[in-house]
Design an enzyme around this catalytic site. Sequence first.
Site, PDB file in Angstrom:
ATOM      1  N   TYR A 101       0.899  -1.459   0.050  1.00 16.34           N
ATOM      2  CA  TYR A 101       0.099   0.156   0.159  1.00 16.34           C
ATOM      3  C   TYR A 101       0.545   1.004  -0.202  1.00 16.34           C
ATOM      4  CZ  TYR A 101      -2.900   3.770   1.530  1.00 16.34           C
ATOM      5  OH  TYR A 101      -3.337   5.165   1.632  1.00 16.34           O
ATOM      6  N   GLU A 189      -3.636   7.269  -3.824  1.00 15.50           N
ATOM      7  CA  GLU A 189      -3.665   5.985  -2.757  1.00 15.50           C
ATOM      8  C   GLU A 189      -3.408   5.406  -4.109  1.00 15.50           C
ATOM      9  OE1 GLU A 189      -5.973   5.128   0.092  1.00 15.50           O
ATOM     10  OE2 GLU A 189      -7.199   3.386  -1.112  1.00 15.50           O
TER      11      GLU A 189
END
Length: 382
Positions: A101, A189
């Site tokens: 991530y 993101e």
Amino acid sequence: MKLQEFQAKRIFGQFGIPVPLGEVAETPAEARAIAERLGGTVVIKSQVLVGGRGKAGGIKLAKSPDEAEQVAGRILGMDIKGLTVKKVLVDPAADIRKELYLGMVLDRGSRRVVIMASSEGGVDIEEVAAQTPEKIITAAVDPCLGLREYQARDLALNIGLPKEQLGKFAAICQGLYECYMKCDASLAEINPLAILGDNRLVALDGKMVLDDSALFRHADLAAMRDEDEETSEEREARANDLSYVKLDGEIGCMVNGAGLAMATMDIIKYYGGSPANFLDVGGGAKAEKVAAALRIILSDPNVKAVLLNIFGGITRCDEVARGILQALKQVPTQTPMVVRLVGTNYEEGRAILAEAKMETAETLAGAAQKAVAAARAQGRIA
């Protein structure tokens, strides 16, 4: 303003971030044609602005163009958390060895952009934060210096990346930071940022949220808005430059000023009511804007009373009062309304409203109590 996955990944690619060479389809036949061009197994991904697409059946593998057409036919038209799938992204399938991530968000407390990385990619970052917060590594970016390479490398080491991946990861971090800043984003993101079988790092999914207040600088990004994400009330509010958020209560609120709006909502709760919305009409509060705000508030069937709380600073209260009466001619209603005016020419404004037999109040507390009583008389509050 939120961007679809395919839009976010196309922007990432402009900043040097490796992304799959997928294409968007609006029909099963288009999905088949894309799959033929890509060759091999593809991933059909619904394009809706909600999380949990995979769990809802909105992301599927297809091993041939025929299967891609069939899968796209099943996904297109699906209802996922209240949104209808109108587009699918057809990406080449990836040989994933590890999912990471990587994200950037504005931390208002520290007044810094914060970069976040985790070895636990592919799942909701909120779950990781709640269950294993130690697996989220963060670094604050100095706005004068920008993201430094050593910060990116430290993040990579702390999430367990091997040394041969440090340079690639740092380059992706720099690209994401540049993208975040140049697009005036509030969130960017990559989840997952995948390590593939050939040792490449690729952004397999992307998410961006843009600052609405900065969209005047980005006509190209503003044109990407997905209006299906918005309700008709939200669209009308945006068209009339109103700040509006629908809530679940029974007392409609029309206020000029965000802070005053929050205080108004708080005092309604204090006196036993529940606000139906946040609505800031901003400066001016002219008749056209007030009328648009009233249309939005009264379109909510749960609204049984309306509280108008206006502070007359530059705008005079007598002008606001006339604007309210003009607006009511455009939007006639039997819904009880309470008006609190304070500020420049407030006495003249109250006199105008009193002559029109409108309910007024001198204090915010008094106005809130009257609005709650009016809603209670309608049988909406116990």
